[in-house]
Enzyme design. Structure first.
Site, short mmCIF file in Angstrom:
data_model
loop_
_atom_site.label_atom_id
_atom_site.label_comp_id
_atom_site.label_asym_id
_atom_site.label_seq_id
_atom_site.Cartn_x
_atom_site.Cartn_y
_atom_site.Cartn_z
N GLU A 78 0.51 -0.65 0.13
CA GLU A 78 -0.39 0.07 -0.39
C GLU A 78 0.54 1.66 0.12
O GLU A 78 1.68 1.43 0.57
CB GLU A 78 -0.91 -0.16 1.17
CG GLU A 78 -1.55 -0.93 1.00
CD GLU A 78 -3.00 -1.08 0.68
OE1 GLU A 78 -3.42 0.11 -0.33
OE2 GLU A 78 -3.97 -1.83 0.05
N ARG A 88 -17.56 -0.82 7.00
CA ARG A 88 -18.52 -1.25 6.25
C ARG A 88 -19.06 -2.46 7.19
O ARG A 88 -20.55 -2.72 6.91
CB ARG A 88 -17.47 -2.29 5.01
CG ARG A 88 -19.26 -2.37 4.13
CD ARG A 88 -18.55 -3.04 2.77
NE ARG A 88 -18.16 -4.26 3.23
CZ ARG A 88 -17.98 -5.56 3.36
NH1 ARG A 88 -19.06 -5.78 3.22
NH2 ARG A 88 -17.43 -6.03 3.57
N CYS A 141 -7.16 -2.42 8.64
CA CYS A 141 -6.23 -2.40 7.20
C CYS A 141 -5.66 -1.39 7.78
O CYS A 141 -4.36 -1.03 8.06
CB CYS A 141 -5.88 -3.11 6.39
SG CYS A 141 -6.74 -5.34 6.16
N HIS A 165 -1.06 -5.75 1.54
CA HIS A 165 -2.52 -6.37 1.51
C HIS A 165 -2.04 -8.07 0.91
O HIS A 165 -1.18 -7.89 -0.16
CB HIS A 165 -3.63 -5.85 0.95
CG HIS A 165 -4.21 -5.73 1.67
ND1 HIS A 165 -4.49 -4.08 1.13
CD2 HIS A 165 -5.14 -5.26 2.44
CE1 HIS A 165 -5.45 -3.30 2.56
NE2 HIS A 165 -5.62 -4.78 3.13
#
Length: 215
Positions: A78, A88, A141, A165
């Site tokens: 990332e 979410r 994350c 990831h």
């Protein structure tokens, strides 16, 4: 050199998380660097507390956080973490912050301090798919990437951190038709390659390669 490598426990509907499963299988030493594995909870703030305690106890030079990104087919270092929790789904302690800043006094975003393009290059040389990602999401994350970079920018100067990831395991996509996955042995191989890049590029500039996206 010492590298702290963290992996999350299972969350959501999954009973396994490739992040911690891979981290537990890493060798104790890579290119002369000591590897310190750490399991962290998929929980806002508590995960960061555990990473901070490990930094204080282990005094690592680098911190690489590993997390699952269902739907991605390759390993993706990332580039950036944003100062926002927008969950979410609830975390493992039923917390679901929505539009909440991670650190009130923190920067809007922190960029990875790891050689992300070299990491991608090394992973590809290991015959595995990899690419630079420009979003770590807004769940735990991104939270742990931001929190760890906040720590290295404010409380632990000289230490360097970042996040990568990894895909689902094959067993996780049995009921998810069309969803990519990667064997655990290959995920471990890819993380090892990324860690080799971190060691080899210590004190050096990252590669300048084309990894941008148009979307």
């Amino acid at each position: 050199m010492k590298i702290l490598v963290t992996g999350f426990d299972p969350f959501g509907s999954d009973t396994i998380n490739p992040a911690i499963e891979a981290v537990k299988r890493l060798p104790k030493e890579i290119h002369g660097a000591e590897i310190v594995p750490l399991e962290i909870p998929t929980v806002f703030n508590k995960s960061a507390d555990k990473v901070k305690a490990a930094i204080e106890a282990e005094d690592p030079d680098y911190i690489l956080n590993i997390g699952q990104a269902g739907g991605r087919f390759g390993l993706t270092p990332e580039r950036v973490a944003i100062n926002m929790d927008d969950a979410r789904i609830p975390d493992n302690e039923e917390q679901q912050p929505i539009d909440v800043p991670i650190q009130a006094e923190g920067a809007p975003a922190y960029f990875s301090q790891l050689p992300i393009k070299a990491m991608v290059n090394y992973i590809r040389k290991a015959d595995l798919p990899a690419s630079v990602s420009n979003t770590a999401g807004t769940f735990v994350c991104n939270h742990i990437m931001y929190q760890t970079l906040y720590l290295t920018n404010t409380q632990f100067p000289g230490k360097r951190a970042g996040f990568m990831h990894i895909p689902f395991l094959p067993s996780q996509v049995v009921e998810r038709p069309g969803t990519p996955s990667m064997a655990l042995d290959d995920i471990v191989k890819g993380i090892v390659a990324a860690l080799e890049a971190i060691v080899d590029f210590d004190g050096k500039n990252d590669l300048t390669t084309v990894e941008g996206k148009t979307e």
